[in-house]
Design an enzyme around this catalytic site. Structure first.
Site, PDB file in Angstrom:
ATOM      1  N   HIS A  87       0.863  -1.183   0.000  1.00 50.09           N
ATOM      2  CA  HIS A  87       0.000   0.000   0.000  1.00 50.09           C
ATOM      3  C   HIS A  87       0.895   1.227   0.000  1.00 50.09           C
ATOM      4  O   HIS A  87       2.123   1.099  -0.005  1.00 50.09           O
ATOM      5  CB  HIS A  87      -0.983  -0.019   1.170  1.00 50.09           C
ATOM      6  CG  HIS A  87      -0.369   0.085   2.532  1.00 50.09           C
ATOM      7  ND1 HIS A  87       0.518  -0.852   3.038  1.00 50.09           N
ATOM      8  CD2 HIS A  87      -0.497   1.026   3.514  1.00 50.09           C
ATOM      9  CE1 HIS A  87       0.888  -0.496   4.261  1.00 50.09           C
ATOM     10  NE2 HIS A  87       0.296   0.646   4.561  1.00 50.09           N
ATOM     11  N   HIS A  89       1.156   4.054   2.129  1.00 47.81           N
ATOM     12  CA  HIS A  89       1.535   4.906   3.250  1.00 47.81           C
ATOM     13  C   HIS A  89       3.018   5.252   3.124  1.00 47.81           C
ATOM     14  O   HIS A  89       3.815   4.481   2.582  1.00 47.81           O
ATOM     15  CB  HIS A  89       1.234   4.224   4.584  1.00 47.81           C
ATOM     16  CG  HIS A  89      -0.188   4.413   5.014  1.00 47.81           C
ATOM     17  ND1 HIS A  89      -0.801   3.584   5.912  1.00 47.81           N
ATOM     18  CD2 HIS A  89      -1.123   5.347   4.671  1.00 47.81           C
ATOM     19  CE1 HIS A  89      -2.048   3.982   6.114  1.00 47.81           C
ATOM     20  NE2 HIS A  89      -2.263   5.046   5.372  1.00 47.81           N
ATOM     21  N   ASP A  91       5.566   5.259   4.892  1.00 47.58           N
ATOM     22  CA  ASP A  91       6.645   4.432   5.436  1.00 47.58           C
ATOM     23  C   ASP A  91       6.827   3.153   4.616  1.00 47.58           C
ATOM     24  O   ASP A  91       7.650   2.310   4.970  1.00 47.58           O
ATOM     25  CB  ASP A  91       6.392   4.091   6.915  1.00 47.58           C
ATOM     26  CG  ASP A  91       5.063   3.392   7.137  1.00 47.58           C
ATOM     27  OD1 ASP A  91       4.063   3.801   6.514  1.00 47.58           O
ATOM     28  OD2 ASP A  91       5.001   2.450   7.943  1.00 47.58           O
ATOM     29  N   HIS A  92       6.090   3.025   3.511  1.00 46.72           N
ATOM     30  CA  HIS A  92       6.128   1.797   2.717  1.00 46.72           C
ATOM     31  C   HIS A  92       6.636   1.976   1.295  1.00 46.72           C
ATOM     32  O   HIS A  92       7.441   1.176   0.828  1.00 46.72           O
ATOM     33  CB  HIS A  92       4.726   1.159   2.666  1.00 46.72           C
ATOM     34  CG  HIS A  92       4.320   0.524   3.942  1.00 46.72           C
ATOM     35  ND1 HIS A  92       4.328  -0.837   4.147  1.00 46.72           N
ATOM     36  CD2 HIS A  92       3.922   1.072   5.117  1.00 46.72           C
ATOM     37  CE1 HIS A  92       3.942  -1.094   5.386  1.00 46.72           C
ATOM     38  NE2 HIS A  92       3.688   0.046   5.990  1.00 46.72           N
TER      39      HIS A  92
END
Length: 298
Positions: A87, A89, A91-92
């Protein structure tokens, strides 16, 4: 913002070594990004799937120079066949674009997500730079020498969330959908509690998954047991909301201190988001109503 829990306790760097390659099983290695927080635990875990002939990189993480250097070192001279994101977000997925430039690999996986809402902006946690070369639909596979990663659609935490099943070993990369260290925050309007529970039920029905590798926290070696408990926890939260509103009509701000006595008050805003997600689900099913900011049972 994947989850909500007390700040991580001090951990042994030998157990959670930032930037070091941990070989978890024959086809799976892990590199931990240096972004610990109360919402990411010890940081985002990037997974490398495959062997010398070609690998996939799952959840490349934040666009942090040290983390990118660690990934380059871990990849070495192996071909990168895909950079895969569960996904978007922040931090990804932000490291996907610079890693693609470094390796020439395509970015595949979840769809991009651009929220449009009449309410307060809720797209701040999302990576607006994410531009996949290929969006994987539910059931589609990415293959390489000796490995197959099949997409399993798991909306709820975000509407574009995917998990990836490694068919050769029974491992499932669960992103933020299931984690062993904390429950997952569901933030409306994109996060949806009904979808989240349906996605949990879908994973529970998959008896072939031997182990979960989440983006944050330790591997889950008893996946179906944990998922069953997570579904039960969400049902308990809904029951708690029903009981409290049966006593008296309340706002979300009045519900949270009663429901989340055990957590730091700094995390109450995140808790309020999950309560809101529960209430929206209950409202659609006709078990609660609202008047302005006040919610009550029927």
């Amino acid at each position: 913002m994947p989850s909500m829990a007390p700040p991580p306790q001090p951990h042994d760097p030998s157990t959670w070594p930032t930037g070091k390659v941990d070989q978890l099983e024959d086809l799976v290695a892990r590199v931990l990004a240096p972004n610990p927080s109360p919402f990411t635990y010890t940081g985002t875990q990037t997974y490398l799937v495959g062997a010398d002939q070609g690998i996939a990189v799952i959840d490349p993480g934040p666009a942090d120079d040290d983390h990118l250097a660690a990934l380059q070192s871990a990849i070495a001279d192996r071909p990168v066949l895909a950079i895969m994101c569960t996904h978007t977000h922040r931090d990804h997925s932000p490291a996907a674009a610079p890693l693609a430039q470094l390796t020439g690999a395509p970015i595949v996986g979840c769809a991009p997500l651009h929220i449009s809402s009449d309410g307060p902006r809720s797209d701040a946690p999302f990576d607006q730079t994410y531009a996949p070369d290929r969006v994987m639909e539910d059931g589609e596979a990415m293959t390489g020498p000796g490995w197959t990663l099949r997409a399993v659609a798991t909306p709820g935490h975000t509407s574009n969330h995917l998990c990836f099943a490694l068919e050769e070993s029974g491992a499932m990369f669960t992103g933020d959908h299931v984690m062993g260290w904390s429950t997952t925050v569901v933030v409306p309007p994109d996060g949806d509690m009904a979808d989240y529970l349906a996605s949990l039920a879908r994973l529970y029905d998959r008896e072939q998954d031997r182990i979960y590798y989440p983006a944050h926290g330790p591997a889950v070696e008893n996946p179906r047991q944990l998922v069953r408990g997570m579904i039960g926890h969400r049902r308990q939260r809904e029951g708690q909301i029903t009981r409290l509103l049966a006593e008296e009509a309340r706002s979300i701000e009045a519900l949270v201190p009663v429901m989340y006595k055990g957590i730091n008050e700094k995390l109450w805003p995140a808790a309020a988001q999950s309560v809101h997600a529960h209430l929206l689900d209950m409202e659609r099913r006709g078990t609660v109503i609202r008047s302005g900011d006040i919610w009550s049972t029927l």
